[in-house]
Design a protein around this motif. Sequence first.
Motif, PDB file in Angstrom:
ATOM      1  N   MET A   1     -10.690   1.601   5.558  1.00 33.77           N
ATOM      2  CA  MET A   1      -9.828   2.785   5.455  1.00 33.77           C
ATOM      3  C   MET A   1     -10.684   4.014   5.183  1.00 33.77           C
ATOM      4  O   MET A   1     -11.490   4.027   4.260  1.00 33.77           O
ATOM      5  N   GLY A   2     -10.555   5.032   5.993  1.00 34.49           N
ATOM      6  CA  GLY A   2     -11.327   6.242   5.810  1.00 34.49           C
ATOM      7  C   GLY A   2     -10.865   7.014   4.596  1.00 34.49           C
ATOM      8  O   GLY A   2      -9.734   6.868   4.111  1.00 34.49           O
ATOM      9  N   ALA A   3     -11.759   7.888   4.112  1.00 32.21           N
ATOM     10  CA  ALA A   3     -11.425   8.680   2.926  1.00 32.21           C
ATOM     11  C   ALA A   3     -10.226   9.569   3.170  1.00 32.21           C
ATOM     12  O   ALA A   3      -9.441   9.839   2.260  1.00 32.21           O
ATOM     13  N   ASP A   4     -10.058  10.067   4.417  1.00 28.07           N
ATOM     14  CA  ASP A   4      -8.963  10.986   4.703  1.00 28.07           C
ATOM     15  C   ASP A   4      -7.618  10.288   4.863  1.00 28.07           C
ATOM     16  O   ASP A   4      -6.586  10.943   4.956  1.00 28.07           O
ATOM     17  N   THR A   5      -7.616   8.960   4.938  1.00 25.91           N
ATOM     18  CA  THR A   5      -6.344   8.232   5.057  1.00 25.91           C
ATOM     19  C   THR A   5      -5.962   7.492   3.788  1.00 25.91           C
ATOM     20  O   THR A   5      -4.871   6.926   3.717  1.00 25.91           O
ATOM     21  N   MET A   6      -6.822   7.482   2.784  1.00 30.06           N
ATOM     22  CA  MET A   6      -6.503   6.759   1.552  1.00 30.06           C
ATOM     23  C   MET A   6      -5.271   7.338   0.871  1.00 30.06           C
ATOM     24  O   MET A   6      -4.358   6.611   0.473  1.00 30.06           O
ATOM     25  N   ASP A   7      -5.227   8.674   0.726  1.00 27.49           N
ATOM     26  CA  ASP A   7      -4.062   9.315   0.107  1.00 27.49           C
ATOM     27  C   ASP A   7      -2.810   9.081   0.934  1.00 27.49           C
ATOM     28  O   ASP A   7      -1.716   8.877   0.392  1.00 27.49           O
ATOM     29  N   LEU A   8      -2.946   9.124   2.259  1.00 32.00           N
ATOM     30  CA  LEU A   8      -1.801   8.923   3.139  1.00 32.00           C
ATOM     31  C   LEU A   8      -1.184   7.543   2.927  1.00 32.00           C
ATOM     32  O   LEU A   8       0.030   7.420   2.695  1.00 32.00           O
ATOM     33  N   MET A   9      -1.992   6.500   2.977  1.00 30.53           N
ATOM     34  CA  MET A   9      -1.461   5.146   2.873  1.00 30.53           C
ATOM     35  C   MET A   9      -0.952   4.841   1.468  1.00 30.53           C
ATOM     36  O   MET A   9       0.048   4.146   1.299  1.00 30.53           O
ATOM     37  N   TYR A  10      -1.624   5.388   0.451  1.00 30.48           N
ATOM     38  CA  TYR A  10      -1.135   5.182  -0.917  1.00 30.48           C
ATOM     39  C   TYR A  10       0.222   5.873  -1.104  1.00 30.48           C
ATOM     40  O   TYR A  10       1.131   5.318  -1.719  1.00 30.48           O
ATOM     41  N   GLY A  11       0.343   7.090  -0.564  1.00 26.52           N
ATOM     42  CA  GLY A  11       1.631   7.788  -0.668  1.00 26.52           C
ATOM     43  C   GLY A  11       2.742   7.049   0.040  1.00 26.52           C
ATOM     44  O   GLY A  11       3.876   6.982  -0.452  1.00 26.52           O
ATOM     45  N   ILE A  12       2.449   6.462   1.212  1.00 32.10           N
ATOM     46  CA  ILE A  12       3.458   5.692   1.943  1.00 32.10           C
ATOM     47  C   ILE A  12       3.885   4.468   1.139  1.00 32.10           C
ATOM     48  O   ILE A  12       5.073   4.130   1.066  1.00 32.10           O
ATOM     49  N   GLU A  13       2.915   3.796   0.518  1.00 32.58           N
ATOM     50  CA  GLU A  13       3.245   2.637  -0.317  1.00 32.58           C
ATOM     51  C   GLU A  13       4.151   3.044  -1.479  1.00 32.58           C
ATOM     52  O   GLU A  13       5.106   2.328  -1.809  1.00 32.58           O
ATOM     53  N   GLU A  14       3.843   4.171  -2.110  1.00 27.83           N
ATOM     54  CA  GLU A  14       4.661   4.647  -3.223  1.00 27.83           C
ATOM     55  C   GLU A  14       6.080   4.989  -2.762  1.00 27.83           C
ATOM     56  O   GLU A  14       7.063   4.670  -3.441  1.00 27.83           O
ATOM     57  N   LEU A  15       6.199   5.623  -1.623  1.00 28.03           N
ATOM     58  CA  LEU A  15       7.521   5.937  -1.080  1.00 28.03           C
ATOM     59  C   LEU A  15       8.316   4.665  -0.800  1.00 28.03           C
ATOM     60  O   LEU A  15       9.500   4.566  -1.167  1.00 28.03           O
ATOM     61  N   ASP A  16       7.688   3.704  -0.152  1.00 30.28           N
ATOM     62  CA  ASP A  16       8.367   2.460   0.196  1.00 30.28           C
ATOM     63  C   ASP A  16       8.797   1.690  -1.051  1.00 30.28           C
ATOM     64  O   ASP A  16       9.877   1.072  -1.078  1.00 30.28           O
ATOM     65  N   ALA A  17       7.963   1.710  -2.095  1.00 34.18           N
ATOM     66  CA  ALA A  17       8.285   0.969  -3.312  1.00 34.18           C
ATOM     67  C   ALA A  17       9.448   1.604  -4.066  1.00 34.18           C
ATOM     68  O   ALA A  17      10.255   0.900  -4.692  1.00 34.18           O
ATOM     69  N   ALA A  18       9.557   2.925  -4.019  1.00 34.12           N
ATOM     70  CA  ALA A  18      10.601   3.624  -4.785  1.00 34.12           C
ATOM     71  C   ALA A  18      11.931   3.694  -4.056  1.00 34.12           C
ATOM     72  O   ALA A  18      12.986   3.841  -4.689  1.00 34.12           O
TER      73      ALA A  18
END
Length: 514
Positions: A1-18
């Motif tokens: 995972m590239g540095a520029d996509t780490m925040d993107l994928m973490y944010g998506i995981e947080e959205l999906d979990a909530a």
Amino acid sequence: MGADTMDLMYGIEELDAARPDYRKAQQFYDGDVPEIFASARLRRALEDTGTDFRLNFAKTPVDAVVDRLEIAAITGADDAHTKLISAMWADNGMDLEAPDIHRHACTLGDAYLIVLPIEDDKGQVIGVEMHYNSPETVRAIYSEENPREIEYVIKRWCETRTLGKVHRAELYYDDRVERWTTKPGSKGDQVSDWVHWLAEPEDGQEPDEDSWIITHDWGRPPVFHFRTARPYGRPEHVGGYGPQNAINKLSITHMGTVDYQGFPQRYALTDAATTDTSDLEPGDWDDFPPDDNATGPTDSGDDSSLKAGPGEVWTLRGFKAVGQFDAAQPSVFLDPIMFEVRAMAQITTTPLHLFDPQGEVPSGESIRAKEAPFVKKIRNRQMSFGATWREVFTFALNLLGIGDATVDVRWAPAATVEDQTGWQTASEKVKNGVPRRQVLLESGYREEQVDEWLEGVDDAELARRVDILATVADSAQKLGAAAALGVVTSEQVQALLTGALSDIELLAGVEART
């Protein structure tokens, strides 16, 4: 995972979990939750019934809070700033939007407001646009080191394009906005699904490879988080989920017994030695016999061989006893429902009389004592939401070129004294030396209202006005009792009080001019 996509994928995981918790909160508010069954067999048999028989009490804890979250005024450091705030408020229809934001925040626990500048052709900011966003599509990601600081905010949504559905995402930072999109046909749950979302190029030009990043100097993400707790909120009615499930089961089951109360299940005891039932047809004992061609019970009156009516003779051959099974008494269901309502009121810190306005409502000091925890909760929400509204308009003024702006948010009182006992207590406080300004503030009136009332009014005049208010409250209570007894109508009471108040206001105006 590239540095520029780490925040993107973490944010998506947080959205999906909530997201499931937000949907559950909305379902309870809307009254769309299914009935809970302890038995799998009963679930299969009854899960499609009872949809229209649910009593939705779970929305009351939310509505009770929202109804008292009324913004009285938002002002700036001077008249010019206040006019700008009023113009932005009006341009964005916040008279309607603000109560909806409060309702969403109380229903789901979280709500987001995105504030962006409106620019003219020369790039000059000429206005501000504000849009509510659901926490199902937007989520603030807070710093692990400093939980009060937002690291970034993610917004994700889905669009339908010519080549199919695509997912979009924007990441809001203190100094930039990153724009992402998925490849056509992908679900967006893998890193490889996402690519930079470039701006549409002008005719005949190559796309700008850096246009997926929009830089700014705002110093913070343009997203504002309304919440009932920190870092993320809790629905006001979350404590009512269990009682509401019990109420649903009780009310739906009660409706099932109504059929048996209207059409009791009967029995006939036979003597095997003397009874011959071979010539009886199915319709002889069934009020609603099966009919292959009918869509429901027949109403022809010929469903049973036993007819009720003048001159009718019932012939019962070979039966030694007949009877019927009594349906369950309504109290078996209604009494537990009231217990669950009381439990919901206790758990959600909501006064019981707000669930049943037709029941016995406490008055005077009693209602103030019972509402004290609820009023404290309202004031906590006012502090939390008020802080966010200050951030919103401080940021908006900054976009318009006004730095270090000061914004003040005033709320309508969470509770005010409006009864005879309350004003008598206020009058006694004044007589015993409590400053009149303090008494009025304790009665729930806003500071600017009190200052306006006290301007140019001496102690004797103020004491007279307090006595008038106490007298009016006493008269209103007595007239209300007379209306309840039928001595006068409610319309007559309203007319009398309206006329009296008008005369008092007119007299006060004359005295002020003289």
